[in-house]
Motif scaffolding. Structure first.
Motif, PDB file in Angstrom:
ATOM      1  N   ARG A   1       0.817  -1.206   0.000  1.00  7.51           N
ATOM      2  CA  ARG A   1       0.000   0.000   0.000  1.00  7.51           C
ATOM      3  C   ARG A   1       0.860   1.269   0.000  1.00  7.51           C
ATOM      4  O   ARG A   1       0.738   2.131   0.868  1.00  7.51           O
ATOM      5  N   SER A   2       1.720   1.349  -0.972  1.00  7.63           N
ATOM      6  CA  SER A   2       2.596   2.519  -1.102  1.00  7.63           C
ATOM      7  C   SER A   2       2.619   2.954  -2.558  1.00  7.63           C
ATOM      8  O   SER A   2       2.075   2.294  -3.443  1.00  7.63           O
ATOM      9  N   ARG A   3       3.291   4.073  -2.813  1.00  6.91           N
ATOM     10  CA  ARG A   3       3.401   4.562  -4.177  1.00  6.91           C
ATOM     11  C   ARG A   3       4.414   3.772  -5.004  1.00  6.91           C
ATOM     12  O   ARG A   3       4.706   4.144  -6.144  1.00  6.91           O
TER      13      ARG A   3
ATOM     14  N   ARG B   1       1.339   0.734  10.435  1.00  5.46           N
ATOM     15  CA  ARG B   1       1.099   1.654   9.318  1.00  5.46           C
ATOM     16  C   ARG B   1       2.364   2.269   8.735  1.00  5.46           C
ATOM     17  O   ARG B   1       2.300   2.983   7.736  1.00  5.46           O
ATOM     18  N   PHE B   2       3.511   2.031   9.348  1.00  3.42           N
ATOM     19  CA  PHE B   2       4.749   2.644   8.870  1.00  3.42           C
ATOM     20  C   PHE B   2       5.640   1.598   8.208  1.00  3.42           C
ATOM     21  O   PHE B   2       5.503   0.393   8.441  1.00  3.42           O
ATOM     22  N   ALA B   3       6.581   2.087   7.390  1.00  2.93           N
ATOM     23  CA  ALA B   3       7.548   1.187   6.774  1.00  2.93           C
ATOM     24  C   ALA B   3       8.411   0.547   7.859  1.00  2.93           C
ATOM     25  O   ALA B   3       8.735   1.179   8.868  1.00  2.93           O
TER      26      ALA B   3
ATOM     27  N   HIS C   1      17.839   2.242   2.017  1.00  2.00           N
ATOM     28  CA  HIS C   1      18.016   3.688   1.877  1.00  2.00           C
ATOM     29  C   HIS C   1      17.819   4.319   3.250  1.00  2.00           C
ATOM     30  O   HIS C   1      16.921   3.906   4.003  1.00  2.00           O
ATOM     31  N   PRO C   2      18.646   5.294   3.623  1.00  3.17           N
ATOM     32  CA  PRO C   2      18.617   5.838   4.992  1.00  3.17           C
ATOM     33  C   PRO C   2      17.255   6.354   5.452  1.00  3.17           C
ATOM     34  O   PRO C   2      16.957   6.319   6.653  1.00  3.17           O
ATOM     35  N   LEU C   3      16.414   6.843   4.536  1.00  2.00           N
ATOM     36  CA  LEU C   3      15.109   7.358   4.951  1.00  2.00           C
ATOM     37  C   LEU C   3      14.100   6.249   5.205  1.00  2.00           C
ATOM     38  O   LEU C   3      13.044   6.497   5.795  1.00  2.00           O
ATOM     39  N   GLY C   4      14.406   5.045   4.749  1.00  4.94           N
ATOM     40  CA  GLY C   4      13.519   3.927   5.030  1.00  4.94           C
ATOM     41  C   GLY C   4      12.140   4.072   4.445  1.00  4.94           C
ATOM     42  O   GLY C   4      11.146   3.699   5.075  1.00  4.94           O
ATOM     43  N   LYS C   5      12.046   4.651   3.241  1.00  2.44           N
ATOM     44  CA  LYS C   5      10.754   4.884   2.601  1.00  2.44           C
ATOM     45  C   LYS C   5      10.654   4.077   1.309  1.00  2.44           C
ATOM     46  O   LYS C   5      11.637   3.531   0.812  1.00  2.44           O
TER      47      LYS C   5
END
Length: 262
Positions: A15-17, A42-44, A52-56
């Protein structure tokens, strides 16, 4: 996969882009691998930070032929541009950049390419902040808020939606309507589907039934005011490539034990 081909991996978060990038990879006809992740509250998950450092999400890695060191790419617009520039020459995903005889000159770019480049930045820079704010404020009126607090949070949310989201939504929809009127075709950059349309697809298809709730539209609602815009969303939703990607996403979600949202 042949040794002379780049190796592409999509790090998939439910459920992500990342859905946009999966459709793009299919349109580009690129062989790719998937590594899937489930959300935690609900979070990654923190494991994505190892990629990747942002974890997105979305995140992809591209390993050039003959190399063992992958290039890691994040941010949807950057991913779309990189993939289209390197793998899109035999597709419509990236319009022709230069007018004949104007290669490399300032002002030598085609209108279709300039539109394409703009919408790669517009998607995350202008459209998504408005849609995300609307989603967050809408949640303040939903069942996740305790019922005894909901009258207060709903009042605050309604005020912010009326003052911030609704005016911006009207401006954005009017802008996209005008862009479609002047594109020279059914898509934002002309007659052909491009990576920019694919990049916008998930947000617009997901939000198309939510615009009505943003405020008091003129008689007939947003669909009557912006017919080309909503016809464009319906066209993206019905595109064979989108339908194929949706079926693949359903299969992925099933392996994760989640249900693809209707």
């Amino acid at each position: 996969m042949a040794d002379d081909q780049a190796k592409v991996k999509l790090y998939w978060l439910e459920r992500s882009r990342a859905q946009n990038i999966l459709w793009l990879l299919e349109e580009l006809n690129i062989p790719y691998e998937l590594e899937t992740f489930r959300r935690v509250n609900r979070f990654a998950p923190p494991e994505l930070k190892k990629v990747h450092p942002l974890g997105k999400s979305p995140v992809i890695s591209v390993t050039p032929p003959g190399s063992a060191e992958p290039i890691v790419l994040a941010e949807s617009g950057f991913i779309t541009q990189y993939l289209c520039e390197h793998f899109g020459s035999e597709t419509t995903m990236m319009p022709k950049r230069w007018k004949d005889g104007q290669e490399g000159k300032v002002g030598g770019e085609t209108e279709q390419w300039l539109r394409w480049q703009y919408f790669l930045h517009y998607a995350e820079g202008s459209l998504m902040p408005m849609l995300y704010l609307g989603m967050v404020l809408g949640a303040l009126k939903g069942p996740t808020v305790p019922f005894f607090l909901r009258p207060i949070t709903s009042l605050v949310a309604n005020q912010l939606i009326a003052k911030l989201v609704f005016p911006n939504a009207k401006k954005q929809l009017a802008f996209l309507e005008q862009q479609l009127e002047t594109s020279g075709g059914d898509y934002l950059c002309g007659p052909d589907l491009t990576g920019a349309d694919v990049l916008l697809s998930f947000a617009l298809i997901t939000a198309k039934d939510s615009f009505e709730a943003f405020g008091a539209w003129d008689e007939g609602g947003p669909r009557k005011l912006f017919p080309k815009f909503f016809a464009y969303i319906d066209r993206l939703d019905a595109h064979p490539g989108h339908k194929k990607s949706v079926e693949k996403i359903k299969q992925i979600d099933e392996t994760l034990g989640t249900e693809f949202p209707a």
